[in-house]
Design an enzyme around this catalytic site. Structure first.
Site, PDB file in Angstrom:
ATOM      1  N   ASN A  69      -8.052 -10.876 -22.504  1.00 29.94           N
ATOM      2  CA  ASN A  69      -7.549 -11.325 -21.204  1.00 29.94           C
ATOM      3  C   ASN A  69      -8.568 -11.042 -20.110  1.00 29.94           C
ATOM      4  O   ASN A  69      -9.235 -10.006 -20.095  1.00 29.94           O
ATOM      5  CB  ASN A  69      -6.174 -10.717 -20.887  1.00 29.94           C
ATOM      6  CG  ASN A  69      -6.120  -9.209 -20.944  1.00 29.94           C
ATOM      7  OD1 ASN A  69      -6.819  -8.569 -21.727  1.00 29.94           O
ATOM      8  ND2 ASN A  69      -5.270  -8.618 -20.122  1.00 29.94           N
ATOM      9  N   GLU A  84      -8.790 -11.078 -16.040  1.00 29.59           N
ATOM     10  CA  GLU A  84      -7.964 -11.126 -14.839  1.00 29.59           C
ATOM     11  C   GLU A  84      -8.778 -11.490 -13.603  1.00 29.59           C
ATOM     12  O   GLU A  84     -10.012 -11.568 -13.635  1.00 29.59           O
ATOM     13  CB  GLU A  84      -7.253  -9.775 -14.670  1.00 29.59           C
ATOM     14  CG  GLU A  84      -6.316  -9.507 -15.840  1.00 29.59           C
ATOM     15  CD  GLU A  84      -5.396  -8.334 -15.645  1.00 29.59           C
ATOM     16  OE1 GLU A  84      -5.679  -7.457 -14.795  1.00 29.59           O
ATOM     17  OE2 GLU A  84      -4.372  -8.288 -16.361  1.00 29.59           O
ATOM     18  N   CYS A 113      -5.111 -15.442 -20.470  1.00 24.52           N
ATOM     19  CA  CYS A 113      -4.616 -14.632 -21.586  1.00 24.52           C
ATOM     20  C   CYS A 113      -5.603 -14.636 -22.756  1.00 24.52           C
ATOM     21  O   CYS A 113      -6.371 -15.587 -22.946  1.00 24.52           O
ATOM     22  CB  CYS A 113      -3.285 -15.167 -22.083  1.00 24.52           C
ATOM     23  SG  CYS A 113      -1.931 -14.983 -20.923  1.00 24.52           S
ATOM     24  N   GLU A 121      -5.013 -14.979 -25.967  1.00 25.23           N
ATOM     25  CA  GLU A 121      -4.771 -16.016 -26.975  1.00 25.23           C
ATOM     26  C   GLU A 121      -5.468 -17.313 -26.568  1.00 25.23           C
ATOM     27  O   GLU A 121      -6.161 -17.953 -27.367  1.00 25.23           O
ATOM     28  CB  GLU A 121      -3.267 -16.283 -27.121  1.00 25.23           C
ATOM     29  CG  GLU A 121      -2.470 -15.102 -27.633  1.00 25.23           C
ATOM     30  CD  GLU A 121      -1.947 -14.194 -26.516  1.00 25.23           C
ATOM     31  OE1 GLU A 121      -2.638 -14.029 -25.481  1.00 25.23           O
ATOM     32  OE2 GLU A 121      -0.856 -13.642 -26.697  1.00 25.23           O
ATOM     33  N   CYS A 151       0.876 -19.573 -23.460  1.00 27.65           N
ATOM     34  CA  CYS A 151       0.045 -19.500 -24.680  1.00 27.65           C
ATOM     35  C   CYS A 151       0.756 -20.158 -25.859  1.00 27.65           C
ATOM     36  O   CYS A 151       0.113 -20.798 -26.692  1.00 27.65           O
ATOM     37  CB  CYS A 151      -0.296 -18.049 -25.013  1.00 27.65           C
ATOM     38  SG  CYS A 151      -1.510 -17.357 -23.870  1.00 27.65           S
TER      39      CYS A 151
END
Ligand code: THU
Length: 135
Positions: free
Chosen positions: A43, A45, A54, A56, A92
């Site tokens: 991830n 940010e 994210c 994934e 996701c």
């Protein structure tokens, strides 16, 4: 293909790379293609919180950017540092639905090595897809 213990080592390495100064919630993803190639995701940010990416999706974007196509993927393993392994967020799940086979395994793990196995379809039953657009 079933979960293999080395997936855990790999996904924890992906998690280590997390850029999550705002939530301090580190997530790792380890995406395996059917030809054996693998991709890390973590991830990433942003001070503008809604722009957080994210783990994934990061792994899937890396794979598609490397030339892989929908349906080329064998499994994804995700890890977090929570008492119970957490599962991919709704966004996701929708991206997994777009790019992965419905029966592709999704392995959810945590720092203790607990593992919950699911599939793309189980995580997003009745999901919207290109089929709904007659594509
Ligand atoms: N996060 C993921 O990486 N994957 C998910 O499926 C859920 C949430 C990240 C986004 C954000 O950086 C942090 O976890 C807290 O929500």
């Amino acid at each position: 293909m079933s979960y293999q213990s080395h997936y855990f080592k790999e996904v924890r390495e992906a998690q280590r790379r997390s850029y999550s100064p705002y939530s301090n919630f580190k997530v790792g993803a380890y995406l395996k293609a059917k030809d054996g190639r693998t991709f890390y995701g973590t991830n990433v940010e942003n001070a503008a919180y809604s722009m957080c990416i994210c783990a994934e999706r990061a792994s899937l974007v890396a794979a598609i950017s490397a030339g892989y196509q929908p349906g080329d993927f064998e499994s994804i393993t995700v890890t977090v540092d929570s008492e119970v392994p957490s599962s991919p967020c709704g966004e996701c799940r929708q991206v997994l639905k777009e790019l992965c086979d419905d029966d592709m395994p999704v392995y959810m793990t945590n720092h203790k090595g607990d593992m919950i196995e699911s599939t793309v379809k189980e995580l997003l039953p009745y999901g919207f897809s290109g089929k709904d657009l007659n594509k």
